[in-house]
Design an enzyme around this catalytic site. Structure first.
Site, PDB file in Angstrom:
ATOM      1  CB  CYS A   1      -1.000  -0.027   1.149  1.00  0.00           C
ATOM      2  SG  CYS A   1      -2.311   1.211   0.972  1.00  0.00           S
TER       3      CYS A   1
ATOM      4  CG  HIS B   1      -4.414  -3.199   2.492  1.00  0.00           C
ATOM      5  ND1 HIS B   1      -3.463  -2.691   3.349  1.00  0.00           N
ATOM      6  CD2 HIS B   1      -5.045  -2.128   1.953  1.00  0.00           C
ATOM      7  CE1 HIS B   1      -3.525  -1.368   3.345  1.00  0.00           C
ATOM      8  NE2 HIS B   1      -4.470  -0.998   2.500  1.00  0.00           N
TER       9      HIS B   1
ATOM     10  CD  GLU C   1      -2.834  -5.951   5.220  1.00  0.00           C
ATOM     11  OE1 GLU C   1      -3.180  -4.753   5.372  1.00  0.00           O
ATOM     12  OE2 GLU C   1      -2.081  -6.323   4.292  1.00  0.00           O
TER      13      GLU C   1
END
Length: 197
Positions: free
Chosen positions: A77, A179, A181
């Site tokens: 990011c 992202h 995650e």
């Protein structure tokens, strides 16, 4: 395996730690030059504003360290954007590892497209071992108002208003705008691939 997550007062670090923990990997959050230098792999996550983040990196001498690192390095990011040459966000000179400009989704787009770009979008034109095991059109989760231009270093692209670099790769440096995650099984696979580089 020693994993260092670079601390530079940009958000989203905890969710990266949780994602690694789900993979059975312990990581250390640090802004210590020596600790980062000795790590087997380095992750550079982030949400936040480019000029403030660069100011912190300079205060900790991390702007000098990061370009010299030789172990696998993964910017996420804001971490991807800071690896570029320049960001339009507050006219910020970044780390220059990728000779790429970071641009803002401009206001004329907003009639048909909301800014920031938030939500699931697909990756196309996948390249390199970082994306091993993923199919073209895999979906990942985005939250951003700025994007990295396409270049010879683009290893996956996404379209929102225009095509931009979803992921990039140069030497030992990998970077992703979305992202991992927060990207379910696709993001988990990308993290696994990075850890196995």
């Amino acid at each position: 395996m020693q994993i260092a997550i670079i601390k530079y007062n940009a958000g989203n670090v905890q969710s990266v730690l949780y994602a690694l923990d789900r993979l059975g990997v312990q990581a250390v959050l640090t802004d210590d030059v020596e600790e980062i230098s000795k790590a087997d792999k380095v992750i550079f996550p982030g949400q936040g504003e480019a000029s403030t983040a660069m100011k912190y990196l300079k205060e900790k001498q991390l702007d000098k360290l990061i370009p010299t690192l030789e172990q696998p390095f993964f910017g996420v990011c804001l971490g991807q954007q800071l690896l570029c040459e320049h960001s339009e966000e507050n006219d910020t000179t970044c780390l220059g590892i990728f000779p790429v400009k970071v641009k803002k989704f401009t206001p004329e787009f907003q009639a048909d497209f909301k800014v920031p770009h938030v939500g699931w979008n697909n990756l196309t034109d996948l390249k390199t071992p970082l994306l091993k095991g993923l199919s073209d059109e895999s979906f990942v989760y985005y939250v951003h108002s700025y994007y990295c231009e396409l270049s010879e270093y683009t290893i996956a692209r996404t379209n929102y208003v225009l095509d931009f670099a979803g992921l990039m790769h140069r030497d030992n440096f990998y970077a992703m705008q979305a992202h991992p995650e927060k990207s379910g099984l696709v993001g988990e696979q990308i993290l696994k691939n990075f850890l196995s580089l």
